[in-house]
Structures are given as C-alpha cells and as structure tokens.
Write an enzyme that holds these catalytic residues in place. Structure first.
Site, PDB file in Angstrom:
ATOM      1  N   GLU A  17       1.215  -1.332  -0.357  1.00 53.38           N
ATOM      2  CA  GLU A  17       0.212  -0.016   0.202  1.00 53.38           C
ATOM      3  C   GLU A  17       0.777   0.854  -0.206  1.00 53.38           C
ATOM      4  OE1 GLU A  17      -0.122  -2.873   2.549  1.00 53.38           O
ATOM      5  OE2 GLU A  17      -2.363  -3.054   2.804  1.00 53.38           O
ATOM      6  N   ASP A 103      -1.938  -5.592   3.342  1.00 55.89           N
ATOM      7  CA  ASP A 103      -2.114  -5.812   5.276  1.00 55.89           C
ATOM      8  C   ASP A 103      -3.083  -6.855   4.720  1.00 55.89           C
ATOM      9  OD1 ASP A 103      -0.819  -3.649   6.173  1.00 55.89           O
ATOM     10  OD2 ASP A 103      -2.020  -2.189   6.177  1.00 55.89           O
ATOM     11  N   ASP A 105      -6.051  -8.126   6.273  1.00 55.09           N
ATOM     12  CA  ASP A 105      -6.949  -7.871   7.315  1.00 55.09           C
ATOM     13  C   ASP A 105      -8.657  -7.116   6.100  1.00 55.09           C
ATOM     14  OD1 ASP A 105      -6.546  -5.714   6.358  1.00 55.09           O
ATOM     15  OD2 ASP A 105      -6.906  -4.393   8.583  1.00 55.09           O
ATOM     16  N   GLU A 107      -9.693  -4.908   4.412  1.00 60.62           N
ATOM     17  CA  GLU A 107      -9.361  -3.806   4.059  1.00 60.62           C
ATOM     18  C   GLU A 107      -8.418  -3.906   2.575  1.00 60.62           C
ATOM     19  OE1 GLU A 107      -8.784   1.058   3.914  1.00 60.62           O
ATOM     20  OE2 GLU A 107      -8.578   0.097   5.818  1.00 60.62           O
ATOM     21  N   TYR A 338       1.528  -5.585  12.964  1.00 58.84           N
ATOM     22  CA  TYR A 338       0.703  -4.900  12.098  1.00 58.84           C
ATOM     23  C   TYR A 338      -0.768  -4.503  13.340  1.00 58.84           C
ATOM     24  CZ  TYR A 338      -3.326  -4.035   9.250  1.00 58.84           C
ATOM     25  OH  TYR A 338      -4.000  -3.765   8.821  1.00 58.84           O
ATOM     26  N   ARG A 340      -3.149  -2.970  13.625  1.00 56.61           N
ATOM     27  CA  ARG A 340      -5.035  -3.107  13.182  1.00 56.61           C
ATOM     28  C   ARG A 340      -5.356  -4.089  13.736  1.00 56.61           C
ATOM     29  NH1 ARG A 340      -4.177   0.572   8.942  1.00 56.61           N
ATOM     30  NH2 ARG A 340      -3.970   2.302   9.336  1.00 56.61           N
ATOM     31  N   HIS A 385      -3.307 -11.331  13.486  1.00 59.40           N
ATOM     32  CA  HIS A 385      -3.702 -12.713  13.943  1.00 59.40           C
ATOM     33  C   HIS A 385      -2.871 -12.723  15.086  1.00 59.40           C
ATOM     34  CE1 HIS A 385      -5.482 -14.970  11.061  1.00 59.40           C
ATOM     35  NE2 HIS A 385      -4.962 -14.294   9.669  1.00 59.40           N
TER      36      HIS A 385
END
Length: 958
Positions: A17, A103, A105, A107, A338, A340, A385
């Site tokens: 990203e 990422d 997740d 999103e 990570y 989030r 995770h």
C-alpha cells in the site's frame, strides 16, 4: 529456495500500500523483486456524479450503487491514482509473477482484489500475507503465499456499500431539515449520539452536598521506619450503625437513590459534621478490627488497537489519530507488528523473545514457570492474528532502536507492555483497620482506613497501566498503615469535617469513547480513530482540553435521527449489524439478501428485529431505509432544532449557527434573539446566561443617517464581532451583475457596541483613508487589515502602532515612517503568556505566546496555534504537549514553487516597434475572440460539472 533467486522464477512484482512499506520490504527481498506501492486504494465508489461513467443514469449515478440489480457497485479508478495504475501496469508487463502484499485484514484483502481487477494480470497471482515486516517474516510470506480470501472481500464490499447507502440517503435529510453540508454515517452518528447523551446527562444533573470526618490517629509509639508509621488517616464510615452517605449513594437528581437506602444511611450536612467533630474531641479511640487479605495483580494483556489508543492517550497525551499515525510508521519501518488488530495473542516466537528479555533485564525470579496466554475479549476478533508487539524473534530495547520523539515513546510503551505481559504477578497484603469511639453525647462513631503493601512487584517493575480518572489510584501505589492489633488504644490528633459535592458524569475523552464503542461492539476498532477525526472535523464535536464536547449542531442532528431514524442510531441495532457483517465474512450469510432487507425492507427475515425495522422502533414504520428517507413529511425542521431552556427562552439551531430566542409579548411577532458562541459547552448554557446574551445590545441599533448617501447606519453584533453597516433601500439588487453590497466596517478594539456614535461610524466607513501623496506622486493610504492597522504605498506596507492612527496620522508622519529602513527582523520577543513545563519529546521548556495569528504554544523549535476551544488561562501542560506533537507529525509546511517571470523581448529598432504594435493589436483582437470562445466553453463545462456535483454531493460515510 532463497526469495532473491531470479533465475528460476524470473522477475516478480510485489505490490504493497505505501512507499514506506515498499522501501522496507525491498531491502529484504533482493534484486529478483520489484516492490511498488499502490499508495492506498486505487479504486472505489465514485466521489461525485461526474466520476460515474455516462452509461449510468438516475439513482445509480447519484449513489454509485445499482440498488435494482443486486446492489452492484460502480467502481472507478480514483483520479489521483490513474498515473500510479499506469505505472503498475507497465511494471506488471515486465514481470513473470504478481504478489499482492497488502495488509492482512478486510480492507487489505479488498485492496488486493481491486488491484487484481484493475491490472488484469496474465501471470500467476499470489496473495502474500504477514503481520510484521522483518526479513524472516517477509521471506516466509514469499515462500508460503495463499489465494485471495473472497469471503473477506465480500464482507468488506458489503460494508462499503452499506456505508454508502446510509451516508448518501440520510445525509440529504439533514441538509433539508437542519443545515446544508452535514453528514450522517453508520458509526459516526452513533458515536455522536453517545457524546450528546453524556452531555444531556450533565445538563440534567443536580449536585448533592454531603459531609464526613477525616481523622488522624496516632499509636503513641515512635515510628521504627517508613514501613511502620506512627500515625495514619481514617475516614468516618458509620454513626450508631448507620452508614455515612458518600457520593455513590446519590442519584443524578441530587437525592439519595431509594427510601430503603435513606433509612440505613446518615446524610451529614456541614452543621451536623462540625457538631459531631466537636463531640468527639475528648473521646477515647481504639482499634476495633484488623482485616488482612492477600493482594494479587496479574499483568495486563498485550496491546490490541483500542487498548493502545487508550493507553497512548493516558500516558502520552496522543489522540487516537496520532497514535495510529505513529504506529503505522513503526510498522512500516519494521519496528512493531501490524497495528490494526483485535487479538491479544502472542506467537510462540514472541513469547520466547519476551521471556528472554524478562530474564535478561529483571532476573529469573520475575519469570513465571509457564508462558502466559491471553484470550481475546473482543467478539469475532479477526483483524489480524497477533497482538501489537515489537517485531522479530528478539525484541530491541527502546535504546537499541535509534528512534526518537513520538516514535520512541510509542515503541517504548509497546515494548514495556509486551515484556510485562510475560512476567509474574505482583503480590502483597491489603489491610483494613476499623477505629471506634464514643462521642460526648453518646453516639458511637466508627472510622475506616485501608492499606496496601506490595511484597513482590512482579510485572509492576516493568509497566503500570494508566487510568482515565485522574484521581484513580494506580496499581503500584502503596498505602502503609502502622502495625496495630484489635483493642490497641489510639489518640485522635485531628478530626476535620470535610465537605463534598457530587459531580456530573465526566465527558468522554478519545480514550474513553474508544473503550465505550468497543464495549458496546459498535463498528470495527480499526476505524475508531478516523470516526473520531470525522466528527471533530464535521463540527459535531470539539475538544476542551482532552474532553469531547458536543456542539449545539450535534444536538439537532441527533434529535432528528433519534425521532425519525431511531433504529439507525440504536446501539444494539448497530452492534447487530456488525454481527451480520461478521457472519457474511464467515460465509454464514449472503450479502445481497441482507442488503435488500436493510434498504428495501423486503425478503426473508424482514420481520421484527431485522435490518428492515430501521424506523423509530415504535411499530409505526417497518419499511426499509429507502422508504424512511422518502417519507419526510412528518419531520418538523423547526421542532427538531429547538430546545426549550425555560417557558420563555428557547435555544434554536439555525442555518448560520445556534441562537437563543425569547418569545415575543405579542403572538405572531418575532421574538428577541441573540447568537450563542459556537464553542460554548451545552451544559453551560443556563437560563441566566441566555438572559445575559439577550440583554446585550441588539443587532439593530440605529445610529443615524449618512449625510452623503442618505442611507441609515446601524451598529450590529455579528458572529465575528461588532460592526457598523449601512441599510440599503428596498429593491436594491443583492445578487447578480448589478448587485450592491452595503458598506461595512468592524469596530475598533477600544469601541463598544452600546456607545459607538454616528460620527464614529462615518469615520470607520471612510476607511481606507487617503493620507496624501509622496514627492514622487505615489498615493499613501491608511488601512485596517487582518493583522492590524498599516500604511500602504504601492506594494510597500508599514505597520501602525494603534487603530487611532488610521484616522489621525498626517502625511508628514507617514513620510517619516517610510523614511525609516523597513524592519526585516523580528521585534523584541514579548514575555510568554504562560509557562507549561518541559516537553517530554524535545525536553525543552514549553510556553504560551501571543503571535500575529493569536496565542500559540512553543518549545523554541516547534510552534502550534491554540485551537478555538483552547484558552490561555485553562490550557494544561498535557494539551500543550499534544498540540506540539500533532504539529511535529504534520511536518514543515511546503511552500508552493514560484513561477519564473516571463522574459520580455525588447525591440531593437524603432521601425520594428510600429510593426510589432500593429501585430500586437491584431493578436490581442484574435486573443480576445479566442478567449471569449474558450470562456463560453468553460462556462458550459462548469455548468455541467456543477450540475453533476449537485446531483451527487459527497457526505461522509462510515
């Protein structure tokens, strides 16, 4: 096989990203890989109708979603990403494999899916996932890719469509009924309602007064050491067996909560407390009981997104947005995992690293026999995770990172919390001592004291969690009592009556709002920072210190939503929607049928309790969202924006802001009105304050008639201060080509609205004043500007020292000012308005100063202007540090590059001059004709663009 091997697999394109993430990963993969950033989302629902392809019309063009064909979204490449998409396609054409490394997740999965859809790769595609950016983690991710998770994509797409429908359907209702340019959102509206409800509680709150006694008792022994003090304090808890009332015994109405409680509780007032203290002055006291219990405190779980935001707010003074910005930077540069995540789990590698550091830094005595395992408290925890922790299989201590400033402070917080999570419990003893005596009038009084001794600090050596309540006692705080036994005599050294008053519930801070949203399971924790940022930017909420204060505008918006879209801002309903979206992600529910029930109120399951019941929940409206926003006849715009303060005075939220109105004596006539400051906390608007505002000079004090124009001149109090203006005759055009604007001038600082005269007004309206001309024929004028009064001669401006000089300065005085060299440097520094202390980042003294843009905080290196809700008198050191931290995060302001002036070509011959002149005239004529055509074309285009934008405004979503 090494991930850097190019010979066997050719060239591989890895897309992430952000450029920072790309730079870090590139260093771990070697020459066989091209690592490029998508720079966030490359494709999304259209922001305006102008972005929608021409083949779409009507509602599809307005919403960006085709609700009649299974809610098909209309995705478009973001205009500012088209060049990046072209670059990615070019790189892909030269590659043999594509790795989508966004990422891990929902999103991130959606971004990867959009990349695949837009780039249309003809080479093998792999989904590369990792939750920390270290060499081992990246190379492991390359060796073990997976396929795209379509369920996660569907869930994110459903969430995006849901938020679009909510925002684009409900926001226009607010525009029509409250004020233009407002927004509604599935989570932001609920968050705003929480803040408004807390303010309502504060407004309805009635304080209760209560008293008790605090005694200082001594044992008569000489203190052996600090562990065995000679005296201690104890508070009165009962008289004749009746418990003394404390703050928690009173309700928000200021009364004891129930009759049974009142019968068994003694409510002391000041007189009774002082009388009791006097009656106990000569009493003998003794220890009635000593109760000792073992104390044990276990470590806090490692950070997840919300607990990191809360603790960074308490300990570092960071807002949620700032916390996530710093955490993102730490993650992308390989320092933490990570950020989030809903999980508190640590991998085996992380547990081993933390345990090794415990032994190294604190010794084996602080290491438990078995690793600690933490279960997640968040339902459907799935964003990542693992908990937020230092990256790698060996944790770098903060000193080893080379970090500084906010990066260092947040890393240190994460590191300490992670290491402490694998340490032993803190243990000790808690002791309660009861002291009793009989008063001179025969009443039995009992006092109580509590103590705590920590015999083994365990994890508290490494980390102590903060508290939202500034008066709360932290876990590592000890309270030592003398060693006493039942029956020991005591002497009362002092008996002090103390008065107390109950306080209204505290306003939410960013930290406590995050906790409340998570506890109620509203929204996703990863979105809380952006939600808080949105409601502040939309003026629904402003900050007073660290507290989140709702504006009067938010009261009107929440009032409308509660009365006419009750289910949409119902806390349980919003949480159930989150559950539904989680079920879609898990493959237990389908997206399209669920969206149909929500939007149209149709299909299987559209009964009570489903998304179709999105009305006000009282049974009078069971349609879907579409029907709700179509039937607006029942919404009384004036009613939902009116809040009675008394029988005569009402607060109203108008299109230009809040104001109070006092009913007119004659029915049907307009009442008296006064503006209410935008930054006034709602709970501070009392009837008395409203009367004061109304008593101020009204907005139309007639001063007289301008002798030149014949127009009346009036003095008014506007939103930006008092001013004078002329009243134009009826029929004067106010818009269009022939519009006439009334002359207006602000009052000088020394002038008052109730004393300004007609002569003052005429002088003010005469500005700017021509002072005269200098010897070269240049006109000098005296003008009042945004930075104060000044002289202007051509492009040369000089400041004046007072506003009075605008009217009095002579030509000779002006020429004398211009005769002086223009001051380029700064004037002597003024004394600071307030000293705040030492900044924890720069370690330099922080002060408040007065500048040309108003008061600001500075540490000598960084300056940050105070916000509208900050006041010099009340700003706290923590708020000052927060403003400086935000300013540092934004970095220096980039100045726009100036265009080089066009070079002039000088004609060499006089003859040529005439020819050139003729050509110039001809060119000018041609240019005018061409310009007219271009302008006409531009106007047509502009009209079309404006029409398209008007058809689909862009309210906030989410």
């Amino acid at each position: 096989m090494s991930p850097s091997s190019e010979t066997a697999h050719g060239k591989r394109l890895v897309i992430v990203e952000s450029p920072a993430k790309a730079k870090t990963i590139k260093g771990y993969l070697g020459p066989g890989y091209i690592v490029e950033a998508s720079v966030g989302h490359i494709r999304d629902l259209p922001g305006t109708a102008a972005e929608v392809p021409d083949r779409y019309t009507g509602e599809v063009r307005r919403l960006g979603v085709d609700v009649d064909h299974d809610f098909a979204p209309i995705y478009v490449v973001n205009p500012d990403k088209k060049s990046q998409v072209t670059k990615l396609k070019s790189l892909l054409a030269e590659s043999d494999e594509l790795y989508l490394a966004t990422d891990e997740d929902r999103e991130g999965e959606a971004i990867a899916w959009h990349l695949q859809q837009v780039l249309k790769p003809k080479v093998p595609v792999h989904r590369m996932v990792f939750h920390e950016i270290t060499k081992d983690a990246i190379q492991e991710a390359v060796r073990n890719p997976r396929d795209l998770n379509q369920r996660l994509v569907d869930a994110q797409e459903t969430r995006r469509i849901l938020d679009r429908l909510y925002g684009y359907e409900v926001s226009p209702v607010l525009w029509k009924k409250v004020m233009p340019k407002l927004s509604a959102g599935r989570v932001q509206s609920v968050a705003t309602r929480l803040i408004v409800e807390r303010e309502r509680e504060r407004m309805a709150f009635r304080s209760a007064s209560y008293w008790d006694l605090v005694g200082t008792f001594s044992t008569g022994r000489t203190a052996a050491d600090a562990a065995n003090p000679e005296s201690f304090g104890a508070r009165l808890v009962s008289v004749d067996g009746r418990r003394i009332a404390t703050g928690r015994d009173f309700g928000p109405d200021g009364r004891l909560r129930d009759a049974a409680l009142a019968a068994n509780t003694l409510h002391l007032d000041e007189q009774a407390a002082r009388a009791l203290a006097a009656a106990l002055e000569q009493s003998a006291f003794s220890v009635r009981s000593v109760e000792s219990k073992p104390y044990r405190r276990s470590p806090y779980a490692p950070f997840r997104t919300t607990t990191l935001q809360q603790e960074a707010s308490r300990k570092l003074g960071f807002g949620a947005k700032r916390t996530m910005q710093v955490a993102q930077k730490l993650y992308e540069n390989g320092f933490i995992t990570y950020m989030r995540t809903d999980s508190t789990t640590l991998s085996e590698t992380a547990v081993a690293a933390a345990r090794a550091q415990v032994t190294q830094l604190y010794g084996a005595d602080y290491l438990p026999d078995a690793p600690r395992v933490y279960a997640s408290k968040v339902k459907n925890a799935q964003e990542a995770h693992e908990a937020i922790r230092p990256s790698g299989d060996r944790f770098r201590t903060p000193a080893e990172t080379g970090l500084s400033g906010d990066d260092f402070r947040l890393y240190e917080l994460i590191w300490m919390r992670t290491v402490a999570s694998q340490m032993k419990d803190a243990v000790g003893q808690s002791v309660t001592v009861r002291v009793g005596g009989r008063s001179a009038d025969g009443r039995d009084a009992e006092f109580s004291a509590s103590g705590k001794i920590i015999t083994f600090h365990g994890f508290l050596k490494a980390y102590v969690e903060g508290a939202d309540d500034p008066n709360a006692e932290l876990d590592d705080r000890e309270r030592r009592l003398p060693r006493v036994a039942e029956g020991d005599p005591l002497a009362a050294d002092r008996l002090n009556p103390e008065g107390h008053a109950t306080k209204p519930p505290a306003r939410y801070t960013e930290a406590s709002l995050v906790k409340e949203l998570e506890d109620r399971e509203i929204g996703r924790p990863s979105t809380y920072a952006s939600i808080i940022d949105t409601i502040i930017n939309r003026k629904y909420v402003f900050k007073k210190g660290t507290a989140l204060v709702p504006s009067f505008l938010s009261f009107a918006v929440v009032n409308l939503l509660e009365k006419h879209f009750g289910r949409l801002v119902d806390y349980d309903f919003t949480a159930k929607m989150e559950d539904d979206l989680d079920r879609i992600a898990a493959g237990q529910a389908e997206s399209v049928p669920w969206l149909k029930r929500f939007y149209f109120g149709e299909g299987e399951g559209a009964a009570a309790g489903s998304a179709a019941e999105a009305g006000n929940g009282d049974g009078d409206h069971l349609g879907g969202l579409k029907e709700l926003v179509t039937d607006l006849g029942a919404i009384d715009a004036r009613e939902i924006s009116s809040f009675p303060l008394s029988e005569e005075i009402t607060l109203r939220v108008g299109r230009y802001g809040p104001y109070v109105e006092k009913a007119a004596a004659v029915e049907g006539e307009q009442g008296q009105r006064a503006d209410v400051p935008d930054d006034l906390p709602p709970d501070e608007l009392t009837v008395e304050l409203a009367e004061e505002l109304l008593a101020k000079p009204s907005g139309e004090r007639v001063l007289g008639t301008d002798p030149e124009s014949g127009h009346p001149l009036v003095a008014k109090d506007g939103r930006y201060g008092p001013y004078v203006t002329e009243v134009l005759p009826e029929g004067t055009p106010k818009t269009g080509k022939n519009a006439v604007k009334p002359r207006t001038a602000s009052l000088f600082k020394a002038m008052s609205l109730d004393t300004v005269t007609l002569e003052d007004a005429l002088l003010l309206l005469s500005l700017p004043r021509v002072v005269g001309t200098d010897p070269d024929g240049n006109e000098i004028t005296a003008q009042n500007g945004r930075y104060g009064p000044y002289l202007k001669r051509g492009t040369d401006s000089r400041s004046l020292t007072s506003e009075d000089q605008l009217l009095t300065i002579t030509l000779d005085e002006a020429l004398a000012i211009y005769a002086q060299p223009k001051q380029r440097g700064r004037a002597a520094a003024a004394a600071p308005l307030k000293e705040l202390g030492t900044d924890p980042v720069s370690e330099r003294p922080v002060v408040v100063k007065d500048g040309r843009f108003g008061p600001y905080v500075t540490d000598g290196e960084t300056n940050a202007t105070l916000r509208k809700d900050d006041e010099v008198e009340t700003i706290t050191p923590e708020r000052g540090y927060e403003l400086l931290a935000e300013k540092r995060a934004r970095g220096p302001v980039k100045k726009a590059a100036k265009k080089a002036p066009a070079k002039k070509t000088t004609a060499k011959k006089t003859v040529a001059k005439k020819t050139t002149a003729k050509k110039t005239v001809a060119k000018a004529t041609a240019s005018k004709t061409a310009a007219a055509r271009t302008t006409a074309a531009k106007k047509t285009t502009a009209k079309k663009t404006v029409a398209e934008k008007a058809a689909a405004p862009t309210p906030e979503e989410g």
